[in-house]
Design a protein around this motif. Structure first.
Motif, PDB file in Angstrom:
ATOM      1  N   THR A 249       0.839  -1.212   0.000  1.00 40.95           N
ATOM      2  CA  THR A 249       0.000   0.000   0.000  1.00 40.95           C
ATOM      3  C   THR A 249       0.870   1.256   0.000  1.00 40.95           C
ATOM      4  O   THR A 249       0.566   2.240  -0.686  1.00 40.95           O
ATOM      5  CB  THR A 249      -0.926  -0.008   1.241  1.00 40.95           C
ATOM      6  OG1 THR A 249      -1.623  -1.243   1.265  1.00 40.95           O
ATOM      7  CG2 THR A 249      -1.914   1.133   1.200  1.00 40.95           C
ATOM      8  N   VAL A 250       1.965   1.206   0.766  1.00 44.69           N
ATOM      9  CA  VAL A 250       2.897   2.346   0.793  1.00 44.69           C
ATOM     10  C   VAL A 250       3.493   2.556  -0.596  1.00 44.69           C
ATOM     11  O   VAL A 250       3.585   3.686  -1.100  1.00 44.69           O
ATOM     12  CB  VAL A 250       4.021   2.126   1.833  1.00 44.69           C
ATOM     13  CG1 VAL A 250       5.097   3.196   1.695  1.00 44.69           C
ATOM     14  CG2 VAL A 250       3.442   2.122   3.248  1.00 44.69           C
ATOM     15  N   LEU A 251       3.902   1.472  -1.244  1.00 46.82           N
ATOM     16  CA  LEU A 251       4.495   1.596  -2.585  1.00 46.82           C
ATOM     17  C   LEU A 251       3.476   2.166  -3.573  1.00 46.82           C
ATOM     18  O   LEU A 251       3.832   2.970  -4.449  1.00 46.82           O
ATOM     19  CB  LEU A 251       5.007   0.238  -3.088  1.00 46.82           C
ATOM     20  CG  LEU A 251       6.179  -0.367  -2.312  1.00 46.82           C
ATOM     21  CD1 LEU A 251       6.647  -1.664  -2.985  1.00 46.82           C
ATOM     22  CD2 LEU A 251       7.355   0.607  -2.188  1.00 46.82           C
ATOM     23  N   GLN A 252       2.212   1.801  -3.420  1.00 49.23           N
ATOM     24  CA  GLN A 252       1.164   2.335  -4.285  1.00 49.23           C
ATOM     25  C   GLN A 252       1.042   3.851  -4.070  1.00 49.23           C
ATOM     26  O   GLN A 252       0.900   4.624  -5.020  1.00 49.23           O
ATOM     27  CB  GLN A 252      -0.175   1.645  -3.981  1.00 49.23           C
ATOM     28  CG  GLN A 252      -1.271   1.917  -4.991  1.00 49.23           C
ATOM     29  CD  GLN A 252      -0.849   1.578  -6.425  1.00 49.23           C
ATOM     30  OE1 GLN A 252      -0.487   0.451  -6.726  1.00 49.23           O
ATOM     31  NE2 GLN A 252      -0.873   2.567  -7.308  1.00 49.23           N
ATOM     32  N   PHE A 253       1.133   4.262  -2.816  1.00 52.06           N
ATOM     33  CA  PHE A 253       1.089   5.680  -2.451  1.00 52.06           C
ATOM     34  C   PHE A 253       2.258   6.427  -3.106  1.00 52.06           C
ATOM     35  O   PHE A 253       2.085   7.498  -3.708  1.00 52.06           O
ATOM     36  CB  PHE A 253       1.154   5.770  -0.921  1.00 52.06           C
ATOM     37  CG  PHE A 253       1.238   7.171  -0.358  1.00 52.06           C
ATOM     38  CD1 PHE A 253       0.176   8.046  -0.458  1.00 52.06           C
ATOM     39  CD2 PHE A 253       2.392   7.580   0.312  1.00 52.06           C
ATOM     40  CE1 PHE A 253       0.249   9.329   0.096  1.00 52.06           C
ATOM     41  CE2 PHE A 253       2.471   8.852   0.864  1.00 52.06           C
ATOM     42  CZ  PHE A 253       1.398   9.736   0.748  1.00 52.06           C
ATOM     43  N   VAL A 254       3.442   5.844  -3.023  1.00 53.92           N
ATOM     44  CA  VAL A 254       4.645   6.448  -3.630  1.00 53.92           C
ATOM     45  C   VAL A 254       4.467   6.556  -5.149  1.00 53.92           C
ATOM     46  O   VAL A 254       4.775   7.580  -5.764  1.00 53.92           O
ATOM     47  CB  VAL A 254       5.899   5.600  -3.273  1.00 53.92           C
ATOM     48  CG1 VAL A 254       7.101   6.034  -4.088  1.00 53.92           C
ATOM     49  CG2 VAL A 254       6.190   5.702  -1.776  1.00 53.92           C
ATOM     50  N   ALA A 255       3.907   5.518  -5.755  1.00 55.66           N
ATOM     51  CA  ALA A 255       3.683   5.522  -7.208  1.00 55.66           C
ATOM     52  C   ALA A 255       2.647   6.583  -7.591  1.00 55.66           C
ATOM     53  O   ALA A 255       2.819   7.303  -8.579  1.00 55.66           O
ATOM     54  CB  ALA A 255       3.218   4.145  -7.668  1.00 55.66           C
ATOM     55  N   ASN A 256       1.583   6.695  -6.788  1.00 53.04           N
ATOM     56  CA  ASN A 256       0.527   7.666  -7.109  1.00 53.04           C
ATOM     57  C   ASN A 256       1.028   9.102  -7.042  1.00 53.04           C
ATOM     58  O   ASN A 256       0.595   9.959  -7.807  1.00 53.04           O
ATOM     59  CB  ASN A 256      -0.676   7.488  -6.174  1.00 53.04           C
ATOM     60  CG  ASN A 256      -1.434   6.213  -6.492  1.00 53.04           C
ATOM     61  OD1 ASN A 256      -1.240   5.621  -7.556  1.00 53.04           O
ATOM     62  ND2 ASN A 256      -2.277   5.776  -5.576  1.00 53.04           N
ATOM     63  N   ILE A 257       1.943   9.371  -6.115  1.00 55.85           N
ATOM     64  CA  ILE A 257       2.529  10.714  -6.053  1.00 55.85           C
ATOM     65  C   ILE A 257       3.437  10.919  -7.260  1.00 55.85           C
ATOM     66  O   ILE A 257       3.344  11.916  -7.978  1.00 55.85           O
ATOM     67  CB  ILE A 257       3.330  10.909  -4.748  1.00 55.85           C
ATOM     68  CG1 ILE A 257       2.390  10.891  -3.544  1.00 55.85           C
ATOM     69  CG2 ILE A 257       4.124  12.216  -4.781  1.00 55.85           C
ATOM     70  CD1 ILE A 257       3.101  10.835  -2.206  1.00 55.85           C
ATOM     71  N   PHE A 385       1.849  14.981   7.804  1.00 50.41           N
ATOM     72  CA  PHE A 385       0.533  14.369   7.661  1.00 50.41           C
ATOM     73  C   PHE A 385       0.463  13.158   8.569  1.00 50.41           C
ATOM     74  O   PHE A 385       1.460  12.468   8.761  1.00 50.41           O
ATOM     75  CB  PHE A 385       0.329  13.904   6.221  1.00 50.41           C
ATOM     76  CG  PHE A 385       0.401  15.012   5.208  1.00 50.41           C
ATOM     77  CD1 PHE A 385      -0.746  15.670   4.785  1.00 50.41           C
ATOM     78  CD2 PHE A 385       1.622  15.411   4.666  1.00 50.41           C
ATOM     79  CE1 PHE A 385      -0.685  16.695   3.858  1.00 50.41           C
ATOM     80  CE2 PHE A 385       1.694  16.444   3.735  1.00 50.41           C
ATOM     81  CZ  PHE A 385       0.532  17.081   3.332  1.00 50.41           C
ATOM     82  N   PHE A 386      -0.727  12.901   9.094  1.00 49.51           N
ATOM     83  CA  PHE A 386      -0.867  11.698   9.901  1.00 49.51           C
ATOM     84  C   PHE A 386      -2.150  10.980   9.508  1.00 49.51           C
ATOM     85  O   PHE A 386      -3.192  11.610   9.309  1.00 49.51           O
ATOM     86  CB  PHE A 386      -0.907  12.016  11.395  1.00 49.51           C
ATOM     87  CG  PHE A 386      -1.127  10.788  12.224  1.00 49.51           C
ATOM     88  CD1 PHE A 386      -0.061   9.936  12.505  1.00 49.51           C
ATOM     89  CD2 PHE A 386      -2.394  10.456  12.675  1.00 49.51           C
ATOM     90  CE1 PHE A 386      -0.261   8.767  13.230  1.00 49.51           C
ATOM     91  CE2 PHE A 386      -2.603   9.294  13.405  1.00 49.51           C
ATOM     92  CZ  PHE A 386      -1.526   8.444  13.686  1.00 49.51           C
ATOM     93  N   VAL A 387      -2.078   9.669   9.389  1.00 55.05           N
ATOM     94  CA  VAL A 387      -3.270   8.904   9.032  1.00 55.05           C
ATOM     95  C   VAL A 387      -3.312   7.647   9.901  1.00 55.05           C
ATOM     96  O   VAL A 387      -2.269   7.072  10.201  1.00 55.05           O
ATOM     97  CB  VAL A 387      -3.268   8.619   7.506  1.00 55.05           C
ATOM     98  CG1 VAL A 387      -1.968   8.055   7.048  1.00 55.05           C
ATOM     99  CG2 VAL A 387      -4.384   7.714   7.099  1.00 55.05           C
ATOM    100  N   PHE A 396      -4.070  11.505   0.944  1.00 52.74           N
ATOM    101  CA  PHE A 396      -3.132  12.629   1.024  1.00 52.74           C
ATOM    102  C   PHE A 396      -2.399  12.922  -0.285  1.00 52.74           C
ATOM    103  O   PHE A 396      -1.649  13.871  -0.368  1.00 52.74           O
ATOM    104  CB  PHE A 396      -2.084  12.363   2.114  1.00 52.74           C
ATOM    105  CG  PHE A 396      -2.641  12.510   3.495  1.00 52.74           C
ATOM    106  CD1 PHE A 396      -3.479  13.561   3.807  1.00 52.74           C
ATOM    107  CD2 PHE A 396      -2.313  11.599   4.480  1.00 52.74           C
ATOM    108  CE1 PHE A 396      -3.989  13.708   5.091  1.00 52.74           C
ATOM    109  CE2 PHE A 396      -2.818  11.735   5.767  1.00 52.74           C
ATOM    110  CZ  PHE A 396      -3.659  12.789   6.071  1.00 52.74           C
ATOM    111  N   VAL A 397      -2.613  12.089  -1.292  1.00 51.71           N
ATOM    112  CA  VAL A 397      -1.854  12.272  -2.535  1.00 51.71           C
ATOM    113  C   VAL A 397      -2.053  13.682  -3.096  1.00 51.71           C
ATOM    114  O   VAL A 397      -1.097  14.438  -3.301  1.00 51.71           O
ATOM    115  CB  VAL A 397      -2.231  11.205  -3.594  1.00 51.71           C
ATOM    116  CG1 VAL A 397      -1.558  11.522  -4.929  1.00 51.71           C
ATOM    117  CG2 VAL A 397      -1.817   9.825  -3.106  1.00 51.71           C
TER     118      VAL A 397
END
Length: 414
Positions: A249-257, A385-387, A396-397
């Motif tokens: 999920t973190v890697l997906q977040f990094v990719a989306n940014i 940011f905190f989630v 947060f993207v």
């Protein structure tokens, strides 16, 4: 007997010289805004066309060099021809010669807004890798506001130049809507982006100086936008508490940014570090120069598992990633962690900030608020940011990208 032509010859293929390579030392995409208002008169409109023809000649228009289109403005702007209509100076000059005058007011703000929305599109021949330049010709002064339209155009990465002819006389000053409209419009107020000419009859003298400036791609700093001029280093927590699924999920977040940025070796570059007690350089800024390659590389990062030494990771990223950043790039660090660090984050973070790194911290689950704030560049509210759970990271993207851009666009521009 009639000579026998093959059908191919009858089609009259275009002579080869009609596509010129152009001057390769000046690869820019240019839009000239020509003043078609009634105040300019027939004679001076003719002088303006002559000037534009001479500029086209001096530029050396061609597919590997500068391309030039023209928008004429009065009450409303309209495109006379776009970037891909003519690919050599001769055809361009002939076309300029035939442009009829529109008439109307001198609505420069409206024209800049039109160019920003319509002119530099791929469909109109915008090449992406070439800086976008707008040269605005103004007889006297604009009849509308230019500040807002110019700001939006600059934020799209357009370099705005003004050529003003016959400025307002003392007695006319009260008619000028924005007295310092040039300074409000251009992207740097250092004199490089504006040329004032006392009379239409001396316009020919500025052909060479103008061509020299629009071709000086090193100085066209306004092509830089928040999306194409950063080195972004992701610092990713790979500790045991994250777990395999959350790590994906973190890697997906990094990719989306990452995919929101314009990525190439001359635009934004992406690098990544994973850390536990130790640190691993996943890839450096110069490793991948296309968005596809970067996104594939992010996907391939394998989860490490271990402790959480966030301070050491920040120092490592400073040395391994940001020390190799390009001088004209913004250095942006985005750190993602899910717990409190075993070591001190304050000193490494302060050192990074002092070295010009803009740090964003993203905390999940058990991450410590005081540490997230220490890592983040001030003001913390815009950089940390905190989630509560990994599945909510995606929220947060947009906010992150918006904050990166707001910060970029608030830089002083003199």
């Amino acid at each position: 007997m009639m000579p026998c032509f093959s059908s191919k010859e009858e089609l009259n293929p275009k002579p080869l010289e009609s596509i010129s390579q152009g001057n390769p030392n000046c690869k820019v995409d240019l839009s000239f805004l020509m003043d078609g208002s009634w105040s300019i008169g027939k004679r001076r409109f003719q002088l303006q066309k002559q000037f534009l023809g001479n500029v086209a000649q001096a530029l050396g228009i061609g597919s590997a060099g500068p391309l030039m289109g023209i928008v004429q403005y009065g009450d409303d702007p309209s495109t006379e021809f776009n970037l891909k209509t003519y690919t050599n100076s001769k055809d361009l000059r002939n076309a300029i010669e035939k442009i009829p005058q529109k008439g109307g007011l001198s609505n420069v703000g409206k024209a800049l807004s039109f160019v920003n929305k319509n002119f530099f599109s791929d469909a109109n021949g915008n090449r992406g890798g070439a800086p976008n330049v707008v040269v605005v010709m103004v007889d006297g002064w604009p009849t509308d506001q230019v500040e807002e339209a110019s700001r939006l155009a600059r934020e799209s990465g357009i370099n705005i130049f003004f050529v003003t002819i016959e400025a307002a006389a003392e007695s006319e000053q009260q008619n000028v809507i924005e007295p310092n409209f040039v300074d409000k419009a251009v992207c740097r107020t250092n004199g490089f982006y504006s040329i004032n000419v006392p009379s239409w009859f001396s316009l020919h003298k500025v052909v060479q100086p103008l061509v020299k400036r629009v071709c000086d791609s090193e100085r066209l700093v306004c092509s830089k936008t928040c999306l194409n001029s950063a080195d972004i280093g992701f610092v990713i927590d790979g500790s045991s508490s994250v777990g395999t699924n959350n790590f994906r999920t973190v890697l997906q977040f990094v990719a989306n940014i990452s995919k929101e940025f314009e990525i190439s070796d001359t635009d934004t570059r992406i690098g990544a570090v994973q850390y536990t007690y130790e640190q691993r350089l996943e890839f450096s800024f110069d490793k991948y120069s296309s968005k596809q390659d970067v996104l594939s590389a992010i996907k391939r990062i394998s989860y490490w598992s271990g402790g959480t030494s966030t301070g050491a990771a920040i120092s490592y990223a400073s040395e391994q990633l940001f020390s190799k950043s390009k001088p004209n790039k913004r250095k942006i660090m985005i750190l993602i962690t899910d717990g409190r660090s075993y070591d001190d984050v304050r000193v490494p973070a302060m050192t990074a900030h002092q070295n010009g790194v803009i740090a964003y911290s993203v905390g999940v689950a058990w991450a410590a608020q005081d540490e997230l704030e220490a890592i983040a560049t001030d003001p913390d509210t815009e950089h940390s940011f905190f989630v509560d759970e990994f599945d909510n990271l995606y929220r947060f993207v947009n906010q992150l990208i918006q904050n990166i851009c707001t910060e970029f666009n608030s830089q002083p521009r003199n």
